[in-house]
Design a protein around this motif. Structure first.
Motif, PDB file in Angstrom:
ATOM      1  N   GLU A  51      -6.461  10.439   6.347  1.00  0.00           N
ATOM      2  CA  GLU A  51      -5.839   9.381   5.632  1.00  0.00           C
ATOM      3  C   GLU A  51      -4.962   9.739   4.452  1.00  0.00           C
ATOM      4  O   GLU A  51      -3.808   9.173   4.023  1.00  0.00           O
ATOM      5  CB  GLU A  51      -6.981   8.581   4.726  1.00  0.00           C
ATOM      6  N   GLU A  52      -5.201  10.874   4.000  1.00  0.00           N
ATOM      7  CA  GLU A  52      -4.222  11.550   2.956  1.00  0.00           C
ATOM      8  C   GLU A  52      -2.914  12.055   3.874  1.00  0.00           C
ATOM      9  O   GLU A  52      -1.954  11.833   3.106  1.00  0.00           O
ATOM     10  CB  GLU A  52      -4.990  12.763   2.362  1.00  0.00           C
ATOM     11  N   GLN A  92       4.755   8.088   2.348  1.00  0.00           N
ATOM     12  CA  GLN A  92       5.701   8.194   1.092  1.00  0.00           C
ATOM     13  C   GLN A  92       6.910   9.124   1.366  1.00  0.00           C
ATOM     14  O   GLN A  92       7.760   9.280   0.486  1.00  0.00           O
ATOM     15  CB  GLN A  92       4.528   8.597  -0.166  1.00  0.00           C
ATOM     16  N   ASP A  96       0.444   3.017  -3.209  1.00  0.00           N
ATOM     17  CA  ASP A  96      -0.930   3.478  -3.741  1.00  0.00           C
ATOM     18  C   ASP A  96      -0.816   5.230  -3.764  1.00  0.00           C
ATOM     19  O   ASP A  96      -0.120   5.667  -3.217  1.00  0.00           O
ATOM     20  CB  ASP A  96      -2.091   3.256  -2.589  1.00  0.00           C
ATOM     21  N   GLU A 124       0.831  -1.154   0.081  1.00  0.00           N
ATOM     22  CA  GLU A 124      -0.061  -0.118  -0.158  1.00  0.00           C
ATOM     23  C   GLU A 124       0.843   1.271   0.094  1.00  0.00           C
ATOM     24  O   GLU A 124       0.288   2.466  -0.047  1.00  0.00           O
ATOM     25  CB  GLU A 124      -0.804  -0.030   1.148  1.00  0.00           C
ATOM     26  N   MET A 158      -0.813   9.055   4.089  1.00  0.00           N
ATOM     27  CA  MET A 158      -0.191   8.502   2.766  1.00  0.00           C
ATOM     28  C   MET A 158       0.973   9.611   2.538  1.00  0.00           C
ATOM     29  O   MET A 158       2.127   8.822   2.214  1.00  0.00           O
ATOM     30  CB  MET A 158      -1.213   8.846   1.703  1.00  0.00           C
ATOM     31  N   ASN A 196       2.336  10.779  -3.849  1.00  0.00           N
ATOM     32  CA  ASN A 196       1.469  11.865  -3.168  1.00  0.00           C
ATOM     33  C   ASN A 196       2.394  12.532  -2.003  1.00  0.00           C
ATOM     34  O   ASN A 196       2.051  13.346  -1.194  1.00  0.00           O
ATOM     35  CB  ASN A 196       0.352  11.369  -2.270  1.00  0.00           C
TER      36      ASN A 196
END
Length: 417
Positions: free
Chosen positions: A341-342, A349, A284, A281, A345, A311
């Protein structure tokens, strides 16, 4: 009149006849060239990145930073405006602000208590009138003539830029429409800090400027890029240049990957791994910008990079610390209106890059290898002909050194070569 070999070696800025397709190694280790860069480039007609506007959100906030090796203070005054000035007391030249950031009504030099307002104007001198009727400043002493050296400021997409020169054009003109439009794509929204760190690299600052513009090396050196199909030369992508060649954009579109066996056939080390992620993930993405670009590196001459990989949004800013030392700052950002959640992420990353990043780990050492390999080579130069010898856009291919040549084009013009 022909220039002899002896004359070439005596002039550190004699350039090979091939122009920007060659770079004399001397520019990476010559102390005289390094000193001249502070006069011609960092104090020249260019915009230097200073900080993010969110670093100084409140009245009285200040942030210390650098233009080249020149120490700088950025402030937000009571009027809400942003100011910048050299961090050097007008009395004896000591640093005025010693902390990286803070909030205060006045800036005071601890050496002799000269006090300045948040615009850099001198407001107080300890014992200006002496003591017991003796000493003190002369009667014609004028505080208005002894302020902190001002720096012209512009804010663009939440980033604060400064210049010493009145000849520097407005920032959007300096970038040009293509470059400024892409900055707006990446940074044209309110952002928040997710984290930052810095690293010391033992090489000249221009080697990192080259590295950021070197799309040719990205999928050859960086194993993670190739193995996990984040950024490869067999994806759609390209290089976009500003009209003057000084700034660039390198981009790739992950969903267009068409493996044709060229990596394997050429024996590239980065393609010789069959690795897997325990947390797939990690790769993603949530939809963000509807143009298909999943990896973008944008440079703004001389020392700024804006990065959006999957992202992960980040600003990289590098500072000379001597002719053979550079400090690289990483600022990781998220959208102010991101969901939890963003944000998670983007934070996850952010491990792609940085001093120990899955991708950029190798950059911390590769430019030191160049520094060590080139030092002392007074009559040798690098060879930059991948993708041609000119400075131009390269749509459809990133197997090119055009952006590196663009950096040297701007460098040569500023240095008067």
């Amino acid at each position: 009149m022909a220039v002899s070999a002896a004359e070439e070696l005596s002039d550190p800025l004699i350039w090979p006849k091939e122009g920007v397709a060659r770079v004399p190694y001397r520019v990476f280790f010559d102390e005289d060239i390094y000193a001249l860069e502070h006069e011609k480039i960092f104090r020249g007609p260019i915009w230097n990145f200073l900080c993010l506007e969110i670093d100084i959100p409140n009245h009285g906030d200040y942030k210390t930073t650098f233009i080249g090796e020149i120490p700088v203070i950025v402030t937000r005054d009571e009027d809400g405006a942003v100011y910048a000035m050299v961090n050097r007391c007008a009395h004896k030249g000591a640093l005025v602000c010693l902390k990286e950031h803070g909030n205060d009504k006045m800036l005071t030099c601890i050496y002799h208590s000269w006090t300045y307002d948040m615009q850099g104007k001198l407001r107080g001198v300890a014992f200006r009138n002496g003591s017991r009727g003796k000493g003190g400043m002369p009667e014609d002493f004028n505080p208005e003539e002894h302020r902190l050296e001002p720096i012209r400021v512009e804010i663009f997409c939440g980033m604060v830029f400064g210049t010493f020169s009145e000849k520097t054009p407005p920032f959007e003109t300096y970038l040009g429409p293509r470059m400024s439009g892409f900055v707006k794509r990446s940074m044209g929204r309110p952002v928040k800090h997710l984290g930052m760190h810095s690293q010391i690299m033992h090489h000249n600052w221009k080697l990192y400027a080259e590295n950021l513009r070197d799309s040719y090396h990205a999928t050859l050196l960086h194993t993670f890029y190739t193995t996990f199909k984040i950024n490869r030369l067999d994806m759609d992508g390209g290089i976009l240049m500003s009209d003057d060649g000084m700034h660039h954009i390198s981009y790739a579109k992950r969903d267009t990957l068409k493996e044709d066996g060229e990596y394997a056939a050429s024996g590239v080390h980065s393609a010789q791994y069959d690795s897997h992620l325990n947390a797939p993930e990690f790769m993603d993405m949530f939809p963000e910008i509807d143009d298909g670009i999943t990896h973008a590196i944008q440079t703004i001459f001389p020392t700024l990079c804006v990065q959006l990989t999957l992202n992960s949004l980040a600003v990289r800013f590098f500072v000379p610390r001597g002719v053979d030392k550079t400090e690289l700052f990483w600022f990781y950002l998220g959208g102010e209106d991101d969901t939890e959640e963003e944000t998670q992420m983007r934070t996850m990353q952010s491990n792609l890059t940085g001093s120990a990043g899955f991708v950029s780990l190798e950059d911390g050492c590769i430019n030191e290898f160049v520094q060590r390999g080139t030092t002392g080579s007074l009559d040798k130069e690098s060879f930059l002909e991948m993708g041609g010898r000119d400075v131009a856009n390269s749509e459809g291919s990133r197997a090119t050194e055009t952006a590196i040549r663009g950096f040297w084009k701007g460098y040569r013009e500023l240095m008067g070569v």
